[in-house]
Design an enzyme around this catalytic site. Structure first.
Site, PDB file in Angstrom:
ATOM      1  N   LYS A 199      39.258  45.348  41.713  1.00 11.40           N
ATOM      2  CA  LYS A 199      40.537  44.622  41.658  1.00 11.40           C
ATOM      3  C   LYS A 199      41.377  45.140  40.475  1.00 11.40           C
ATOM      4  CE  LYS A 199      38.141  40.719  43.639  1.00 11.40           C
ATOM      5  NZ  LYS A 199      38.216  39.350  44.048  1.00 11.40           N
ATOM      6  N   GLU A 242      43.285  38.799  49.106  1.00 13.00           N
ATOM      7  CA  GLU A 242      44.278  38.701  48.021  1.00 13.00           C
ATOM      8  C   GLU A 242      45.560  39.445  48.389  1.00 13.00           C
ATOM      9  OE1 GLU A 242      41.587  40.014  44.980  1.00 13.00           O
ATOM     10  OE2 GLU A 242      40.488  38.122  45.192  1.00 13.00           O
ATOM     11  N   SER A 266      31.162  36.272  46.422  1.00 15.89           N
ATOM     12  CA  SER A 266      30.188  35.764  45.445  1.00 15.89           C
ATOM     13  C   SER A 266      28.779  36.331  45.621  1.00 15.89           C
ATOM     14  CB  SER A 266      30.160  34.220  45.463  1.00 15.89           C
ATOM     15  OG  SER A 266      31.415  33.711  45.055  1.00 15.89           O
ATOM     16  N   HIS A 317      42.484  42.945  52.344  1.00 10.35           N
ATOM     17  CA  HIS A 317      41.772  42.002  51.470  1.00 10.35           C
ATOM     18  C   HIS A 317      42.544  40.684  51.429  1.00 10.35           C
ATOM     19  CE1 HIS A 317      39.999  40.185  47.912  1.00 10.35           C
ATOM     20  NE2 HIS A 317      38.977  40.989  48.106  1.00 10.35           N
ATOM     21  N   GLU A 352      34.665  38.445  54.693  1.00  9.39           N
ATOM     22  CA  GLU A 352      34.792  37.783  53.400  1.00  9.39           C
ATOM     23  C   GLU A 352      35.463  36.423  53.587  1.00  9.39           C
ATOM     24  OE1 GLU A 352      34.735  40.741  49.950  1.00  9.39           O
ATOM     25  OE2 GLU A 352      36.806  40.576  50.575  1.00  9.39           O
ATOM     26  N   GLY A 369      34.973  34.893  44.626  1.00  7.23           N
ATOM     27  CA  GLY A 369      35.131  34.552  43.209  1.00  7.23           C
ATOM     28  C   GLY A 369      34.869  33.091  42.895  1.00  7.23           C
ATOM     29  N   ASN A 412      34.581  46.281  44.496  1.00  7.14           N
ATOM     30  CA  ASN A 412      36.037  46.137  44.439  1.00  7.14           C
ATOM     31  C   ASN A 412      36.398  45.673  43.029  1.00  7.14           C
ATOM     32  OD1 ASN A 412      38.716  45.532  44.761  1.00  7.14           O
ATOM     33  ND2 ASN A 412      38.392  43.706  46.036  1.00  7.14           N
TER      34      ASN A 412
HETATM   35  C1  PEP Z   1      36.070  40.490  46.742  1.00 11.13           C
HETATM   36  O1  PEP Z   1      37.078  40.259  46.116  1.00 11.13           O
HETATM   37  O2  PEP Z   1      36.103  41.320  47.675  1.00 11.13           O
HETATM   38  C2  PEP Z   1      34.862  39.762  46.405  1.00 11.13           C
HETATM   39  C3  PEP Z   1      33.892  39.757  47.269  1.00 11.13           C
HETATM   40  O3  PEP Z   1      34.837  39.123  45.191  1.00 11.13           O
HETATM   41  P1  PEP Z   1      33.589  38.336  44.526  1.00 11.13           P
HETATM   42  O4  PEP Z   1      32.356  39.159  44.746  1.00 11.13           O
HETATM   43  O5  PEP Z   1      33.946  38.220  43.087  1.00 11.13           O
HETATM   44  O6  PEP Z   1      33.494  37.015  45.218  1.00 11.13           O
END
Ligand code: PEP
Length: 273
Positions: free
Chosen positions: A10, A107, A231, A105, A187, A193, A8
Site C-alpha cells: 500500500k 481501497e 488480516s 483492490h 478479500e 486491516g 501489498n
Molecule cells: C490488503 O490490503 O490487501 C490486505 C489483505 O490487508 P491486510 O492483510 O492488512 O488485512
C-alpha cells in the site's frame, strides 16, 4: 499446484531508506532459508507490490532473486502515455520492473470510485503490456451481514467475462493468455486491516464459487489461482494454507515485516508442498 503469497505494501514504507531495510530483511531471510535447503520457490511464489515511486528501486534489488514485483494499480486511460496527470500506465510500471499488477483492490474501489467499466479498461491495458493481473473481489460488512456475498462476487467477476467477450474474438489464443496471467484475490472488505477473518470453511466455499463462476466464462480459466486476503498473519496462515481451495494469500499489514511475510509463505510451502 504452486501457491502464491503476495505482499501489498500500500502507501508504505514512508521513505526509501525504510524500503531498503525491508528489502534487505526479506532477501537476507530468504537466502538464510535457501541455505538450509527448503524448496520454497517451487511451492510458493513470492511477490511484493511497492508504491509506484519505489517500483524501480525495489525491482532492481529483487533481480536475481525468486521474488517478483507487482504494481498496486495502473492507469485506466492509456496503457502507454498521455495527458493523464498523476497516473502511471501499464507500460511505465512494466518498464520500472513490475510483471504483475493488483487491480480492483477495495481501497481503490472505495477511495477512487473504481467501477466495472474502469476495471475492464485496466485489465485490457495490463494484458496489452503483458502484465499479470491480481484481481481483487470481496463484499462489504453490510453485504456479508445481508448474505449477499456470492451475489456481489458474481457481479464483480463479470469484469473478466466482459474482457473475454471483447478480446477473444479479435485475438486468437487470448483466453489461454488470460488463464496464465490471472489470479483472483478474494478479500472481504470487512477483513482488511481489521484483525477479523471469516472461517476457513466460509473462505473455502467462496473460493469454490469463484472457481466455478470463472470456469463458466471459459473452461480454460478453471486452473486460475484464487487467493485469500484480509488480516492474514503468521499465526493464522496455516489454517488457510491447509485448505485445498485456497491457493495462497494477499497480505497487507503483515507483509511489512519480512519475518511475518516469510512465515506466511512457509505455511503455504508446507501445506502445498
Ligand atoms: C490488503 O490490503 O490487501 C490486505 C489483505 O490487508 P491486510 O492483510 O492488512 O488485512
Amino acid at each position: 499446484m504452486q501457491a502464491w503469497v503476495i505482499g501489498n505494501w500500500k502507501q508504505n514504507p514512508a521513505t526509501s531508506h525504510s524500503v531498503n531495510t525491508l528489502i534487505n530483511d526479506l532477501l537476507t531471510a530468504i537466502s538464510a532459508q535457501e541455505s538450509t535447503a527448503t524448496d520454497s520457490a517451487t511451492h510458493c511464489q513470492l511477490m511484493v507490490a511497492p508504491s509506484c515511486i519505489h517500483m524501480a528501486a525495489v525491482s532492481s534489488r529483487l533481480q536475481g532473486s525468486s521474488v517478483m514485483c507487482a504494481a498496486q494499480d495502473i492507469s485506466a486511460h492509456s496503457n502507454s502515455t498521455g495527458a493523464y496527470t498523476g497516473d502511471c500506465s501499464a507500460q511505465q510500471v512494466a518498464d520500472a520492473g513490475a510483471t504483475w499488477t493488483i487491480l480492483g483492490h477495495s481501497e481503490r474501489r472505495q477511495y477512487h470510485q473504481e467501477c466495472h467499466d474502469i476495471l475492464v479498461q485496466k485489465l485490457t491495458h495490463a494484458l496489452a503490456q503483458n502484465l499479470g493481473i491480481v484481481l481483487c473481489v470481496g463484499e462489504t460488512q453490510a453485504q456479508y451481514d445481508a448474505k449477499q456475498t456470492l451475489e456481489v462476487l458474481n457481479t464483480q467477476l463479470t469484469v473478466i467475462k466482459d474482457v473475454l467477450d471483447q478480446q477473444a474474438g479479435e485475438q486468437p489464443g487470448f483466453v489461454e493468455v488470460l488463464a496464465e496471467r490471472l489470479i483472483i484475490a478474494y478479500e472481504p472488505v470487512w477483513a482488511i486491516g481489521t484483525g477479523k477473518v471469516p472461517t476457513v470453511s466460509e473462505v473455502s466455499a467462496t473460493h469454490h464459487y469463484i472457481k466455478q463462476t470463472i470456469s463458466s466464462f471459459s473452461p480454460e480459466l478453471a486452473a486460475v489461482s484464487v487467493l485469500y486476503g484480509g488480516s492474514v498473519n503468521a499465526g493464522n496462515a496455516d489454517s488457510f494454507a491447509a485448505d485445498s481451495m485456497i491457493d495462497g494469500a494477499l497480505v497487507g499489514g503483515a507483509s511489512l515485516k519480512a519475518a511475518d511475510f516469510l512465515a506466511i509463505a512457509n505455511a503455504f510451502t508446507c501445506a502445498k508442498g
